[in-house]
Design a protein around this motif. Structure first.
Motif, PDB file in Angstrom:
ATOM      1  N   TRP A  70     -59.380 -59.259  30.427  1.00 12.40           N
ATOM      2  CA  TRP A  70     -58.933 -60.335  31.397  1.00 12.40           C
ATOM      3  C   TRP A  70     -59.906 -61.335  31.577  1.00 12.40           C
ATOM      4  O   TRP A  70     -59.753 -62.365  32.522  1.00 12.40           O
ATOM      5  CB  TRP A  70     -58.511 -59.574  32.884  1.00 12.40           C
ATOM      6  CG  TRP A  70     -57.239 -58.979  32.967  1.00 12.40           C
ATOM      7  CD1 TRP A  70     -56.152 -59.372  33.545  1.00 12.40           C
ATOM      8  CD2 TRP A  70     -56.906 -57.683  32.441  1.00 12.40           C
ATOM      9  NE1 TRP A  70     -55.034 -58.492  33.312  1.00 12.40           N
ATOM     10  CE2 TRP A  70     -55.644 -57.352  32.786  1.00 12.40           C
ATOM     11  CE3 TRP A  70     -57.504 -56.463  31.903  1.00 12.40           C
ATOM     12  CZ2 TRP A  70     -55.101 -56.086  32.746  1.00 12.40           C
ATOM     13  CZ3 TRP A  70     -57.213 -55.256  31.804  1.00 12.40           C
ATOM     14  CH2 TRP A  70     -55.696 -55.168  32.050  1.00 12.40           C
ATOM     15  N   HIS A  71     -61.333 -61.370  31.174  1.00 10.77           N
ATOM     16  CA  HIS A  71     -62.230 -62.171  31.508  1.00 10.77           C
ATOM     17  C   HIS A  71     -62.671 -63.008  30.438  1.00 10.77           C
ATOM     18  O   HIS A  71     -62.532 -62.689  29.208  1.00 10.77           O
ATOM     19  CB  HIS A  71     -63.557 -61.388  31.941  1.00 10.77           C
ATOM     20  CG  HIS A  71     -63.412 -60.842  33.094  1.00 10.77           C
ATOM     21  ND1 HIS A  71     -62.554 -59.388  33.265  1.00 10.77           N
ATOM     22  CD2 HIS A  71     -64.105 -60.481  34.130  1.00 10.77           C
ATOM     23  CE1 HIS A  71     -62.647 -58.916  34.353  1.00 10.77           C
ATOM     24  NE2 HIS A  71     -63.512 -59.674  35.052  1.00 10.77           N
ATOM     25  N   GLY A  72     -62.898 -64.382  30.539  1.00 14.41           N
ATOM     26  CA  GLY A  72     -63.472 -65.318  29.493  1.00 14.41           C
ATOM     27  C   GLY A  72     -62.473 -65.293  28.369  1.00 14.41           C
ATOM     28  O   GLY A  72     -61.454 -65.751  28.390  1.00 14.41           O
ATOM     29  N   LYS A  73     -63.090 -65.046  27.248  1.00 10.12           N
ATOM     30  CA  LYS A  73     -62.135 -65.322  25.981  1.00 10.12           C
ATOM     31  C   LYS A  73     -61.353 -63.761  25.507  1.00 10.12           C
ATOM     32  O   LYS A  73     -60.868 -63.769  24.549  1.00 10.12           O
ATOM     33  CB  LYS A  73     -62.878 -65.684  24.751  1.00 10.12           C
ATOM     34  CG  LYS A  73     -63.388 -67.194  24.735  1.00 10.12           C
ATOM     35  CD  LYS A  73     -64.012 -67.583  23.402  1.00 10.12           C
ATOM     36  CE  LYS A  73     -64.323 -68.926  23.336  1.00 10.12           C
ATOM     37  NZ  LYS A  73     -65.102 -69.366  22.111  1.00 10.12           N
ATOM     38  N   SER A  74     -61.553 -62.677  26.515  1.00  6.46           N
ATOM     39  CA  SER A  74     -60.983 -61.513  26.204  1.00  6.46           C
ATOM     40  C   SER A  74     -59.568 -61.652  26.720  1.00  6.46           C
ATOM     41  O   SER A  74     -59.404 -62.002  27.982  1.00  6.46           O
ATOM     42  CB  SER A  74     -61.673 -60.296  26.662  1.00  6.46           C
ATOM     43  OG  SER A  74     -62.872 -60.089  25.898  1.00  6.46           O
ATOM     44  N   TYR A  75     -58.577 -60.893  25.906  1.00  2.88           N
ATOM     45  CA  TYR A  75     -57.127 -61.206  26.499  1.00  2.88           C
ATOM     46  C   TYR A  75     -56.935 -59.910  27.597  1.00  2.88           C
ATOM     47  O   TYR A  75     -57.554 -58.848  27.260  1.00  2.88           O
ATOM     48  CB  TYR A  75     -56.214 -61.145  25.264  1.00  2.88           C
ATOM     49  CG  TYR A  75     -55.933 -62.536  24.703  1.00  2.88           C
ATOM     50  CD1 TYR A  75     -55.234 -63.527  25.203  1.00  2.88           C
ATOM     51  CD2 TYR A  75     -56.715 -62.643  23.631  1.00  2.88           C
ATOM     52  CE1 TYR A  75     -54.985 -64.605  24.519  1.00  2.88           C
ATOM     53  CE2 TYR A  75     -56.709 -63.821  22.970  1.00  2.88           C
ATOM     54  CZ  TYR A  75     -55.625 -64.930  23.336  1.00  2.88           C
ATOM     55  OH  TYR A  75     -55.826 -66.172  22.749  1.00  2.88           O
ATOM     56  N   PRO A  76     -55.903 -60.020  28.293  1.00  7.27           N
ATOM     57  CA  PRO A  76     -55.233 -58.657  28.681  1.00  7.27           C
ATOM     58  C   PRO A  76     -54.414 -57.861  27.775  1.00  7.27           C
ATOM     59  O   PRO A  76     -54.030 -58.584  26.860  1.00  7.27           O
ATOM     60  CB  PRO A  76     -54.574 -59.295  29.726  1.00  7.27           C
ATOM     61  CG  PRO A  76     -54.731 -60.765  30.240  1.00  7.27           C
ATOM     62  CD  PRO A  76     -55.430 -61.225  28.716  1.00  7.27           C
ATOM     63  N   TYR A 187     -67.646 -69.468  37.249  1.00  8.64           N
ATOM     64  CA  TYR A 187     -66.735 -68.836  38.340  1.00  8.64           C
ATOM     65  C   TYR A 187     -65.101 -69.423  38.747  1.00  8.64           C
ATOM     66  O   TYR A 187     -64.200 -68.993  38.952  1.00  8.64           O
ATOM     67  CB  TYR A 187     -67.405 -68.564  39.666  1.00  8.64           C
ATOM     68  CG  TYR A 187     -67.834 -67.335  39.607  1.00  8.64           C
ATOM     69  CD1 TYR A 187     -67.288 -66.002  40.373  1.00  8.64           C
ATOM     70  CD2 TYR A 187     -69.289 -66.954  39.144  1.00  8.64           C
ATOM     71  CE1 TYR A 187     -67.794 -64.834  40.348  1.00  8.64           C
ATOM     72  CE2 TYR A 187     -69.723 -65.800  39.282  1.00  8.64           C
ATOM     73  CZ  TYR A 187     -69.060 -64.709  39.719  1.00  8.64           C
ATOM     74  OH  TYR A 187     -69.524 -63.199  39.605  1.00  8.64           O
ATOM     75  N   MET A 188     -65.387 -70.752  38.535  1.00  9.05           N
ATOM     76  CA  MET A 188     -64.174 -71.602  38.420  1.00  9.05           C
ATOM     77  C   MET A 188     -63.099 -71.277  37.439  1.00  9.05           C
ATOM     78  O   MET A 188     -61.965 -71.887  37.543  1.00  9.05           O
ATOM     79  CB  MET A 188     -64.613 -73.105  38.537  1.00  9.05           C
ATOM     80  CG  MET A 188     -65.232 -73.491  39.903  1.00  9.05           C
ATOM     81  SD  MET A 188     -65.723 -75.423  39.752  1.00  9.05           S
ATOM     82  CE  MET A 188     -66.943 -75.398  40.997  1.00  9.05           C
ATOM     83  N   GLN A 189     -63.377 -70.912  36.320  1.00 11.52           N
ATOM     84  CA  GLN A 189     -62.680 -70.739  35.125  1.00 11.52           C
ATOM     85  C   GLN A 189     -62.102 -69.295  34.982  1.00 11.52           C
ATOM     86  O   GLN A 189     -61.274 -68.907  33.992  1.00 11.52           O
ATOM     87  CB  GLN A 189     -63.467 -70.993  33.966  1.00 11.52           C
ATOM     88  CG  GLN A 189     -63.783 -72.481  33.825  1.00 11.52           C
ATOM     89  CD  GLN A 189     -64.433 -72.901  32.591  1.00 11.52           C
ATOM     90  OE1 GLN A 189     -65.429 -71.886  32.112  1.00 11.52           O
ATOM     91  NE2 GLN A 189     -64.047 -73.849  31.962  1.00 11.52           N
TER      92      GLN A 189
END
Length: 282
Positions: A70-76, A187-189
Motif C-alpha cells: 500500500w506504500h510508495g511503489k508497492s501495490y496493495p 507524506y503528501m504522496q
C-alpha cells in the motif's frame, strides 16, 4: 552540469503475507552485512536514500529499504478495494520476516523508525534469533496519541496535505529546508487512508507496556536512538522503555526530530555510524 547516477537499484519481489501474494518494491545499495530499513507510517523507503548513497556505509553493509504494501511503489494485494487498509502487529511482523526470507537474508541487522521503531521492539521480543542487531529509531513501548485520525481520510480535505501538515511539527528546527520539504513531500504522496491505517497499529494494536521484560540483548543487541525534538515519541518515552530492557543502549540525539534519516541526514549520520561500527565488530 555533470550528470550524477546514484548507486541505488530498485526491484520488485513477490511473496506471500497471510496466504496472499504481495508485490513489494525495494531499493538496495552496497554489499556486506544486510541492513533492512523500515520507513515511518504513511511514507515509504525513500526516507533512507541518504543512507543508500553513503559509501562509507554501503562499503560494509548491503542496505535494503522496502515499501510496505500500500506504500510508495508497492501495490496493495488483489482485492484491496473490498476492505479498508489496516496495519496490525501480526501482519507487520509477517511482512518483515517474509521479506527477509524472500531475499534469503541470514540474520540481517534491521533499523526501523516510528512505527518501524515500535515493531523493532516486538522483533526483539519475539524473533531476536533472526537478527544480528536491531536499531529502534524514535521507538518506545507506547505513546499517548496527540492527533485526530478522523482528518486523515475524508472526501472534503486533501489527504496528502493534511498528513504532511500533521507531521510537520515533528521535524527539528535545525533541519535544512531542503530535507524538511523533501520529508513532507513524501507524506503528501501517500495513498488514501494509508497513514490512518498505519496508525491503527501505532494507536490500537501495539501497546507494549509491561511486555518487553523478556528481551535478551545478549542474543540480539538493541539500540534505541531518539531525537530530542520528537514530541510523538519523546526522549522520556524511549528512556522509560529502555529501563525495562536490560542491556538496551539508548542515545538521545541532539538537533533531530521524528524523521532523522530524512530531515537531517548529516546529523543523524553522526549518531548512526558508531552503532554500525559496533555491529560490524560483533
Amino acid at each position: 552540469m555533470t550528470a550524477k547516477i546514484e548507486p541505488i537499484v530498485g526491484r520488485y519481489v513477490t511473496f506471500d503475507i497471510a496466504g496472499t501474494a504481495h508485490r513489494v518494491y525495494f531499493e538496495e545499495a552496497g554489499s556486506g552485512i544486510p541492513l533492512v530499513c523500515l520507513h515511518t507510517a504513511g511514507a515509504d523507503g525513500r526516507q533512507y536514500r541518504h543512507i543508500l548513497c553513503d559509501e562509507s556505509i554501503t562499503s560494509r553493509y548491503r542496505v535494503l529499504a522496502f515499501d510496505l504494501p500500500w506504500h510508495g511503489k508497492s501495490y496493495p494485494p488483489v482485492g484491496w478495494q473490498d476492505a479498508p487498509y489496516q496495519l496490525t502487529t501480526q501482519r507487520y511482523l509477517e511482512t518483515i520476516l517474509a521479506f527477509c526470507d524472500a531475499l534469503e537474508l541470514e540474520r540481517p541487522a534491521l533499523m526501523g523508525c516510528s512505527i518501524g521503531g515500535r515493531i523493532v521492539l516486538e522483533l526483539a521480543n519475539r524473533h531476536a534469533d533472526r537478527f544480528r542487531a536491531l536499531i529502534g529509531v524514535e521507538a518506545a513501548d507506547f505513546q499517548e496519541p496527540w492527533y485526530d485520525t478522523a482528518w486523515l481520510h475524508r472526501g472534503d480535505v486533501h489527504g496528502g496535505e493534511v498528513c504532511a501538515a500533521l507531521v510537520s511539527g515533528l521535524i527539528a528546527p535545525q533541519a535544512p529546508a531542503e530535507h524538511r520539504h523533501e520529508t513532507l513531500w513524501q507524506y503528501m504522496q501517500g495513498g488514501p487512508g494509508v497513514f490512518k491505517g498505519d496508525l491503527h497499529f501505532y494507536r490500537v494494536d501495539a501497546d507494549l507496556r509491561g511486555t518487553l521484560h523478556g528481551i535478551d540483548t545478549a542474543t540480539c543487541p538493541l539500540y534505541l536512538l531518539t531525537g530530542e525534538y520528537d514530541f510523538s515519541c519523546t526522549p522520556e518515552d524511549t528512556l522509560r522503555t529502555a529501563d525495562a530492557i536490560p542491556g538496551a543502549r539508548v542515545t538521545i540525539m541532539r538537533e533531530l526530530g521524528h524523521f532523522p534519516m530524512s530531515e537531517h541526514p548529516r546529523q543523524f549520520r553522526s549518531y548512526l555510524m558508531p552503532v554500525l561500527d559496533e555491529i560490524e565488530q560483533q
